[in-house]
Design an enzyme around this catalytic site. Structure first.
Site, PDB file in Angstrom:
ATOM      1  N   GLU A 170     -10.947  -7.203  -5.027  1.00 53.02           N
ATOM      2  CA  GLU A 170     -10.024  -8.324  -4.830  1.00 53.02           C
ATOM      3  C   GLU A 170     -10.202  -8.911  -3.444  1.00 53.02           C
ATOM      4  OE1 GLU A 170      -6.054  -6.825  -5.291  1.00 53.02           O
ATOM      5  OE2 GLU A 170      -6.089  -5.747  -3.398  1.00 53.02           O
ATOM      6  N   ASP A 228      -2.209  -9.302   3.689  1.00 51.87           N
ATOM      7  CA  ASP A 228      -3.163 -10.316   3.213  1.00 51.87           C
ATOM      8  C   ASP A 228      -3.280 -11.496   4.184  1.00 51.87           C
ATOM      9  OD1 ASP A 228      -3.079  -8.670   0.914  1.00 51.87           O
ATOM     10  OD2 ASP A 228      -1.502  -9.904   0.038  1.00 51.87           O
TER      11      ASP A 228
END
Length: 352
Positions: free
Chosen positions: A224, A52
């Site tokens: 997401e 991420d």
């Protein structure tokens, strides 16, 4: 095998909720990678471990964060292609107990109205309690100064929330994130709301995207990691789709006019196919959770993302940080191309 995995995940949802897991798993040894460090050139990965990834440029430096699971760390570097040489500074560790004490996911660092803010997802050890939290720092350099806890970002409906990002457009702050429709788990959708200031939301939450297409439902229905990108009078919201534990994790895209009401779902158009990934070749699997940066001269645009070096490595610390340049099409839409293999040598960003 795919149907068996899907059935298992549905059972997990029924038993108490299931979010897209980001907490690091045991690391599988990464296949040997030949790192090129010649004049003007480099090869991926730029960081061997970094789920991420997030990057923001300011004052001649790049500041990079990624999921660690148990702290917030910032890398500071003048050369993104040499990120692995930077030493991260731990700027915050969670309390021993409480709503933001466990599972620290997907932090983002933003400079808003002269102050730095970190937005991160956390819970109390129970995934269904994941919410967004905010830290504030008035120092010029976010690796220094004092970080003030601004508490939970109280998003409308106070539902499960992860992966928040922020956009300042036309003097209005917007927050986009990934969440559940209810408190029972299930598919993850992309939501948006306005912010009154950097740590105060203004409802209602509006759902912009739901995992509708087959490529968004691999392993589990997931939207997401939304990230804003503005160009040519358009706003793009690039998000990650499908369960991150599969090799089919990929990037989707929403598009709106920069003059539109971004909290109106009808203002957005969803691309029917992935815009990047789900995988490339030679060590590029499960491509996703990206961010963007522009070189100091404003001439180059780069996408930063994580990927696995081998199939089946899932959502753990095998995910390394990659980057590559991208361009814009004549209609203003981004053209990310295909994920480049680990073996490909790239020209360093301009200015390095």
């Amino acid at each position: 095998m795919k149907n068996s995995l899907f059935s298992s995940l549905i059972l997990l949802v029924f038993l108490g909720g299931y979010g897209c897991k980001k907490t690091p798993d045991p690391v599988t040894p990464m296949p040997p990678v030949v790192v090129v460090d010649t004049v003007g050139k480099f090869s991926n990965p730029i960081l061997p471990v970094g789920p991420d990834p997030w990057v923001v440029a300011n004052g001649g430096f790049y500041y990079v964060m990624h999921t660690t699971g148990n702290s917030l760390r910032i890398y500071k570097t003048a050369s993104m292609s040499r990120l692995s040489a930077a030493r991260p500074v731990t700027v915050w560790t969670p309390p021993a107990t409480g709503p933001n004490s466990r599972n620290i996911w997907a932090p983002e660092l933003h400079l808003l109205n002269g102050k730095w803010y970190i937005y991160y997802a956390a819970d109390d050890g129970n995934d269904k309690n994941h919410r967004m939290f905010v830290l504030e720092n008035a120092a010029a350099d976010p690796t220094t100064g004092t970080w003030t806890d601004r508490g939970q970002l109280m998003l409308a409906d106070n539902k499960w929330a992860i992966d928040a990002t922020v956009l300042n457009l036309n003097n209005q702050l917007y927050c986009a994130w990934s969440g559940w429709e209810n408190d029972l788990g299930g598919p993850q959708a992309i939501y948006i709301s306005k912010l009154i200031n950097s740590y105060t939301a203004e409802g209602p939450r509006v759902r912009l995207s739901f995992p509708d297409y087959a490529w968004e439902k691999q392993g589990f229905g997931v939207n997401e990691g939304p990230e804003f990108l503005v160009n040519g009078g358009k706003v793009f919201l690039v998000y990650s789709a499908s369960f991150c534990g599969t090799d089919f994790y990929a990037l989707g895209q929403l598009t709106a006019s920069s003059t539109a009401n971004l909290t109106d779902a009808a203002a957005w158009t969803k691309s029917a196919n992935p815009v990047f990934g789900p995988y490339g070749s030679s060590g590029t699997y499960g491509v996703g959770h990206n961010s963007f940066f522009q070189t100091p001269n404003g001439k180059e645009n780069w996408i930063v993302y994580h990927a696995n070096a081998a199939p089946g490595q899932g959502c753990g610390d095998n995910r390394s940080v990659r980057m590559q340049p991208f361009t814009f099409n004549t209609d203003g839409t981004p053209n990310f191309g295909q994920p480049v293999p680990l073996s490909q040598v790239l020209k360093r960003p301009s200015g390095e």
